[in-house]
Design a protein around this motif. Sequence first.
Motif, PDB file in Angstrom:
ATOM      1  N   VAL A 230      66.057  25.427   4.926  1.00  0.00           N
ATOM      2  CA  VAL A 230      67.460  25.839   5.053  1.00  0.00           C
ATOM      3  C   VAL A 230      68.258  25.397   3.825  1.00  0.00           C
ATOM      4  O   VAL A 230      69.086  26.163   3.302  1.00  0.00           O
ATOM      5  N   ALA A 231      68.010  24.177   3.351  1.00  0.00           N
ATOM      6  CA  ALA A 231      68.722  23.699   2.163  1.00  0.00           C
ATOM      7  C   ALA A 231      68.388  24.554   0.945  1.00  0.00           C
ATOM      8  O   ALA A 231      69.270  24.870   0.127  1.00  0.00           O
ATOM      9  N   GLU A 232      67.133  24.943   0.805  1.00  0.00           N
ATOM     10  CA  GLU A 232      66.752  25.793  -0.327  1.00  0.00           C
ATOM     11  C   GLU A 232      67.384  27.173  -0.204  1.00  0.00           C
ATOM     12  O   GLU A 232      67.807  27.767  -1.218  1.00  0.00           O
ATOM     13  N   ALA A 233      67.470  27.697   1.013  1.00  0.00           N
ATOM     14  CA  ALA A 233      68.124  28.991   1.206  1.00  0.00           C
ATOM     15  C   ALA A 233      69.577  28.933   0.750  1.00  0.00           C
ATOM     16  O   ALA A 233      70.068  29.850   0.082  1.00  0.00           O
ATOM     17  N   ALA A 234      70.266  27.841   1.103  1.00  0.00           N
ATOM     18  CA  ALA A 234      71.663  27.697   0.686  1.00  0.00           C
ATOM     19  C   ALA A 234      71.772  27.661  -0.827  1.00  0.00           C
ATOM     20  O   ALA A 234      72.658  28.301  -1.417  1.00  0.00           O
ATOM     21  N   GLU A 235      70.887  26.931  -1.491  1.00  0.00           N
ATOM     22  CA  GLU A 235      70.937  26.848  -2.949  1.00  0.00           C
ATOM     23  C   GLU A 235      70.655  28.200  -3.597  1.00  0.00           C
ATOM     24  O   GLU A 235      71.261  28.562  -4.609  1.00  0.00           O
ATOM     25  N   THR A 240      72.776  33.001  -6.412  1.00  0.00           N
ATOM     26  CA  THR A 240      73.068  34.429  -6.466  1.00  0.00           C
ATOM     27  C   THR A 240      74.559  34.660  -6.697  1.00  0.00           C
ATOM     28  O   THR A 240      74.967  35.463  -7.546  1.00  0.00           O
ATOM     29  N   LEU A 241      75.388  33.941  -5.949  1.00  0.00           N
ATOM     30  CA  LEU A 241      76.829  34.036  -6.147  1.00  0.00           C
ATOM     31  C   LEU A 241      77.215  33.575  -7.549  1.00  0.00           C
ATOM     32  O   LEU A 241      78.050  34.206  -8.216  1.00  0.00           O
ATOM     33  N   GLY A 242      76.596  32.492  -8.018  1.00  0.00           N
ATOM     34  CA  GLY A 242      76.910  31.971  -9.336  1.00  0.00           C
ATOM     35  C   GLY A 242      76.616  32.964 -10.445  1.00  0.00           C
ATOM     36  O   GLY A 242      77.363  33.057 -11.427  1.00  0.00           O
ATOM     37  N   ALA A 243      75.542  33.735 -10.300  1.00  0.00           N
ATOM     38  CA  ALA A 243      75.207  34.733 -11.304  1.00  0.00           C
ATOM     39  C   ALA A 243      76.276  35.819 -11.370  1.00  0.00           C
ATOM     40  O   ALA A 243      76.645  36.287 -12.453  1.00  0.00           O
ATOM     41  N   VAL A 291      76.635  26.463   2.451  1.00  0.00           N
ATOM     42  CA  VAL A 291      77.148  27.426   1.474  1.00  0.00           C
ATOM     43  C   VAL A 291      78.651  27.262   1.302  1.00  0.00           C
ATOM     44  O   VAL A 291      79.165  27.278   0.174  1.00  0.00           O
ATOM     45  N   ARG A 292      79.374  27.087   2.405  1.00  0.00           N
ATOM     46  CA  ARG A 292      80.827  26.892   2.292  1.00  0.00           C
ATOM     47  C   ARG A 292      81.144  25.651   1.462  1.00  0.00           C
ATOM     48  O   ARG A 292      82.020  25.676   0.593  1.00  0.00           O
ATOM     49  N   ALA A 293      80.418  24.575   1.729  1.00  0.00           N
ATOM     50  CA  ALA A 293      80.656  23.342   0.969  1.00  0.00           C
ATOM     51  C   ALA A 293      80.322  23.542  -0.503  1.00  0.00           C
ATOM     52  O   ALA A 293      81.037  23.058  -1.397  1.00  0.00           O
ATOM     53  N   GLY A 294      79.246  24.268  -0.776  1.00  0.00           N
ATOM     54  CA  GLY A 294      78.860  24.516  -2.162  1.00  0.00           C
ATOM     55  C   GLY A 294      79.887  25.361  -2.898  1.00  0.00           C
ATOM     56  O   GLY A 294      80.209  25.099  -4.066  1.00  0.00           O
ATOM     57  N   VAL A 295      80.412  26.385  -2.241  1.00  0.00           N
ATOM     58  CA  VAL A 295      81.432  27.229  -2.868  1.00  0.00           C
ATOM     59  C   VAL A 295      82.680  26.411  -3.168  1.00  0.00           C
ATOM     60  O   VAL A 295      83.254  26.487  -4.265  1.00  0.00           O
ATOM     61  N   THR A 296      83.106  25.611  -2.196  1.00  0.00           N
ATOM     62  CA  THR A 296      84.309  24.802  -2.389  1.00  0.00           C
ATOM     63  C   THR A 296      84.132  23.822  -3.540  1.00  0.00           C
ATOM     64  O   THR A 296      85.033  23.655  -4.379  1.00  0.00           O
ATOM     65  N   PRO A 303      85.913  29.294   0.646  1.00  0.00           N
ATOM     66  CA  PRO A 303      85.722  30.742   0.791  1.00  0.00           C
ATOM     67  C   PRO A 303      86.386  31.253   2.055  1.00  0.00           C
ATOM     68  O   PRO A 303      86.721  30.489   2.971  1.00  0.00           O
ATOM     69  N   THR A 304      86.540  32.566   2.116  1.00  0.00           N
ATOM     70  CA  THR A 304      87.167  33.223   3.256  1.00  0.00           C
ATOM     71  C   THR A 304      86.115  33.964   4.066  1.00  0.00           C
ATOM     72  O   THR A 304      85.322  34.715   3.497  1.00  0.00           O
TER      73      THR A 304
END
Length: 337
Positions: A230-235, A240-243, A291-296, A303-304
């Motif tokens: 699960v942690a790897e999926a989030a990363e 993908t978002l970062g790209a 993912v929310r924590a990573g985006v923030t 994120p919304t």
Amino acid sequence: MVRHVVIGVDAGGTTTRCVAVARDGRVLGSGRGGGANPFSSADPAAALEAALRAALAEAGDVAVDHAVFGIAGSAEAGRPAAEVAMLRAWAAVGLGGRPRLTDDIAVAFAAGSAADAGAVLIAGTGAVAAFVHSGAVAHRCDGYGWLLGDEGSAVWLAVAGLRAALAAMDGRGPGGPLGARLAAALDIPAGDPQAIVRAAHGRPPAELGALAPVVAATADDGDPVAAGIVAEAAERLLATLGAVMAAADPVAAPQDPPGGAVPGPPPRAGAGVPIVLAGTLLARGRLAEAVRAGVTARYGAAPTPAVEGARGAAGLALRDLGAPADAHAALLRAGAD
């Protein structure tokens, strides 16, 4: 009294949703149909027609001013078939004019934000990120299907879990409860690697995504193998978002404003633009929280979450007619309640 409405349609591979929305953003009718992806659905036109008919029947005596259809698989190669299905459904319910066709990615962003530009990360059966500008995708990353991409998606989680289970059985990886739980979900004997192979290869890849909640629940119960998946999926989703964020800066030249005013700078990814999260995997749970924590942490703002995609399509239809962003935003707020 005849009420004027716009139509919003969000059509995926398994479900089509439609809403009829008044010009002030109130939903007057809604409907559902089967999948309408031109690549994977049996009868896209029939699915679109069913959703349209149900929404119009519930809305009552209305005049349709405009519509936006967001159809999965309608980008590039799939666009001609998606347009044919859309126009057949439109004609079948007796509507005139020509609706606008876009893809489900642009609609997903509009289901989370009334802004003109921003990013969206979608994770459900598949996974994709995109930067959206003026109701269209300006740049995208992944969404290549289970075999070549969709990293961090439900199918990716399931395949990673099955691989970990097989590795534990043949001594390449640590043991734990994940293999037995996946075997139970597949209704096969636990501890039999060939049974897993047969079960996995005997199902359409999209169906394997149904195993993702098993991986997530096992992680929640403290299994380190599942937690690592699960942690790897989030990363991978954040990568993908970062790209997309890196590639879409800036995305378009600004248009000349009325009156000859000096145009402002083009929208820039990561510079205060909204980031929308959509799809079942990003609605709740350990993966969504990561993912929310990573985006923030990476972009300085939370994120919304997206609401139902058909509302996003209707919001785009309102904007096409010159409605203020407030009407679009009100439509989204009502969907979040």
